[in-house]
Design an enzyme around this catalytic site. Structure first.
Site, PDB file in Angstrom:
ATOM      1  CB  THR A  63      90.857  73.667 -50.671  1.00 16.83           C
ATOM      2  OG1 THR A  63      90.669  74.374 -49.442  1.00 16.83           O
ATOM      3  CG2 THR A  63      92.316  73.716 -51.049  1.00 16.83           C
ATOM      4  N   GLY A  98      84.912  68.848 -47.378  1.00 14.13           N
ATOM      5  CA  GLY A  98      86.195  68.643 -46.707  1.00 14.13           C
ATOM      6  C   GLY A  98      87.126  67.882 -47.629  1.00 14.13           C
ATOM      7  CB  THR A 121      88.988  74.713 -41.839  1.00 17.70           C
ATOM      8  OG1 THR A 121      88.663  75.778 -40.941  1.00 17.70           O
ATOM      9  CG2 THR A 121      88.797  75.179 -43.270  1.00 17.70           C
ATOM     10  CB  CYS A 164      84.807  81.028 -38.593  1.00 22.66           C
ATOM     11  SG  CYS A 164      86.363  81.594 -39.333  1.00 22.66           S
TER      12      CYS A 164
END
Lengths: 313, 271
Positions: free
Chosen positions: A267, A244, A194, A132
């Site tokens: 997302t 991703g 990310t 993270c």
């Protein structure tokens, strides 16, 4: 034409199909049942749970960029006690594999979390959030292959559950990280987390997030994430959960052809709450139209000899 | 009559169709959308996530509170201030434009029959107040509205509220419709001769602070509707949290989309 069988096996972890949410992006309770029946997903992946309760970062936590989303959520967690008491019971009846994501500040944290979860019925696998970008030390675990291997080996020593190591893209050689995870006993890797990113408010002349940087996700990172999956497939033999920027079945198929045995959508769930269902259906239709029976038949298909040799030295 | 009926319910995913796109003031849109299931379930104070572009930029759907509700004909209206990429795209939407909707989401305004209510709003903060005033009217609540805006043209919702509220007082920064200054001065004046059971506010932390000061002396219930950047809209991503103080004074992060967007005024950080 044979009937398409979407089941996949990730180093011992059997899933009804290759599509799951990325950790932290999909409520694992029953709230979404009217929109996405949980039982239709290949797996549920929980938000990362930590040993102690953590509030997460102060806001703002979200900032939209061109085709992307920066977040600085920072691993809010109820802590393992509250998770086991309040959250896991509501997930158990989901009729799909439950992957619990765990995060720690020290290698020992991962062990203690794994020990607690090892005793729990209904947990199919553990995903180690080693990368993270929003917490201190987070990137550190996933940027040093020895340290990453140490954490995986420690967890391997305390649980028989399949271990999935979630990798950071912010490394020079991501395949080396995947090999370290595999040698230490991981069953699969999730790639990628990310990308560290930044946005600045020109009025205040300060970063938009109090912590400064955030993690970038969404279609903006898809080609970068796809290349990471491609590199891992080339440089290791560990099964890959690719993620991703996936928002469509075509995106998911690209990840599978680059070498992913399964895919996760993060997302994309925000862009279209039914994205996971549409991706499952789209993969099935693609396989049917191609006369194929299983997604396994196209995992890494883009690596076939000669396919890209003209572009490489 | 009070908020969403079933715990855990997060709204429906639905197709919507634009039936009208009016410009009630410079820089504002009033979009009327046909989506019967959403319109039927929606309560004042709740919101809907709207996406109506086929590209990845803008990426996320945008949240809008319900401005008007017409459940019997399957319609609702949202009030939009044109401020960025998504809302600029929305200003070009024509009748028949198809939308992806998720809603109704969040908790609406708590409503109680009878008594007297005040609405304190600034600018686009009037958006949820018209649907609220209509619902209050149907419950026999006597409602007085206090609106503030930068100028006369930005007093959107004034005409609609004038039809349903007992009175509407206004202030404008440029003095074009009502004097400059805090519109809560009119509320404070009315408090001297009338008792209010509940106050609803939206759109200005300054007005919310003034309302809270009056709450401390007059003891009415007060609720604030908050705005935030949202990603999922349903509570999954935890991207929209704000610090909220509970009765014991302990501050915790609460999600604007899930625990809100309507919060009791006393616990919200207004700095």
């Amino acid at each position: 034409m044979g009937v398409v069988d979407l089941t996949v096996n990730l180093g011992g972890l059997s899933l009804k199909n290759p599509v799951m949410p990325a950790s932290g992006t999909f409520s694992c309770g029953s709230e979404m049942d009217g929109i996405i029946p949980r039982c239709q997903l290949g797996a549920l992946v929980t938000k990362s749970v930590t040993l102690e309760p953590k509030p997460g970062n102060p806001g703002p936590r979200l900032f939209e960029t061109a085709c992307g989303l920066l977040n600085s959520v920072g691993l809010p967690s109820p802590g393992i006690d509250a998770f086991l008491r309040d959250e896991l019971p509501s997930v158990r009846d989901a009729q799909t594999a439950i992957i619990v994501s765990i995060a720690g500040e020290r290698p020992g944290d991962y062990c203690r979390l794994a020990e607690r979860l090892d005793e729990e019925p209904g947990v199919a696998a553990l995903e180690l959030n080693l990368s993270c970008p929003n917490v201190e030390g987070g990137l550190w675990f996933s940027s040093d292959p020895d340290l990453l291997g140490k954490v995986v080996a420690l967890v391997r020593g305390v649980t028989a559950l399949p271990i999935i190591a979630k990798l950071s893209p912010s490394v020079a050689d991501i395949a080396q990280m995947a090999r370290a995870a595999q040698e230490a006993g991981a069953s699969a890797v999730s790639a990628v987390n990310t990308f560290p990113g930044l946005a600045i408010d020109t009025r205040s002349r300060m970063p938009v997030f109090p912590r400064g940087h955030g993690g970038l996700s969404g279609p903006a990172i898809k080609p970068l994430a796809l290349k990471a999956v491609w590199d891992i497939f080339r440089g290791s033999s560990i099964p890959i959960i690719g993620m991703g920027g996936i928002v469509s079945a075509r995106d998911a198929l690209e990840f599978i052809m680059a070498g992913a045995s399964a895919v996760a959508i993060g997302t994309g769930n925000f862009v279209n709450p039914r994205a996971m269902l549409e991706v499952i259906q789209g993969i099935k239709e693609y396989l049917e139209a191609s006369g194929l029976e299983s997604p396994g038949q196209i995992v890494g298909a883009a690596h076939r000899p000669g396919a890209s040799s003209q572009w490489e030295g | 009559m009070n908020g969403p009926a079933c715990p855990g319910f997060v709204g429906v995913m639905a197709k919507g169709t634009v039936t009208q796109n009016n410009k009630p003031a410079q820089g504002y849109l009033a979009l009327t959308i046909h989506a019967p299931e959403v319109a039927r379930r929606a309560r004042p104070g709740q919101f809907v996530m709207v996406r109506g572009w086929g590209t990845h930029s803008p990426l996320l759907p945008r949240p809008f509170s319900f401005h008007r509700l017409y459940p019997s004909v399957g319609l609702f209206q949202i009030l939009v201030r044109v401020v960025g990429e998504a809302t600029t795209l929305m200003s070009g939407w024509v009748t028949g434009h198809e939308l992806q909707l998720l809603g109704p989401l969040g908790n609406g305004f708590p409503l109680t029959a009878g008594g007297r209510a005040a609405i304190v709003a600034r600018g686009t903060g009037v958006a949820p107040m018209v649907a609220l005033a209509e619902a209050l009217g149907a419950l026999g609540v006597s409602t007085r509205a206090y609106l503030s805006a930068s100028n006369r043209a930005s007093l959107v919702g004034f005409a609609s509220l004038s039809q349903v509220a007992e009175s509407v007082e206004t202030t404008t920064d440029d003095g074009s419709q009502g004097p400059p200054g805090l519109v809560t001065r009119f509320f404070e004046r009315d408090l001297e001769r009338l008792s209010f059971d509940v106050v609803y506010t939206c759109g200005s932390k300054r007005l919310a602070r003034a309302t809270r000061r009056l709450q401390e002396t007059h003891g009415f219930r007060a609720y604030i509707s908050l705005e935030a950047t949202l990603a999922c809209g349903v509570g999954s991503c935890r991207g929209c949290v704000i610090p909220v103080r509970d009765a014991q004074g302990r501050e915790t992060y609460q999600r604007v989309c899930r625990e809100g967007p309507v919060f009791p005024l006393h616990g919200v950080n207004l700095e």
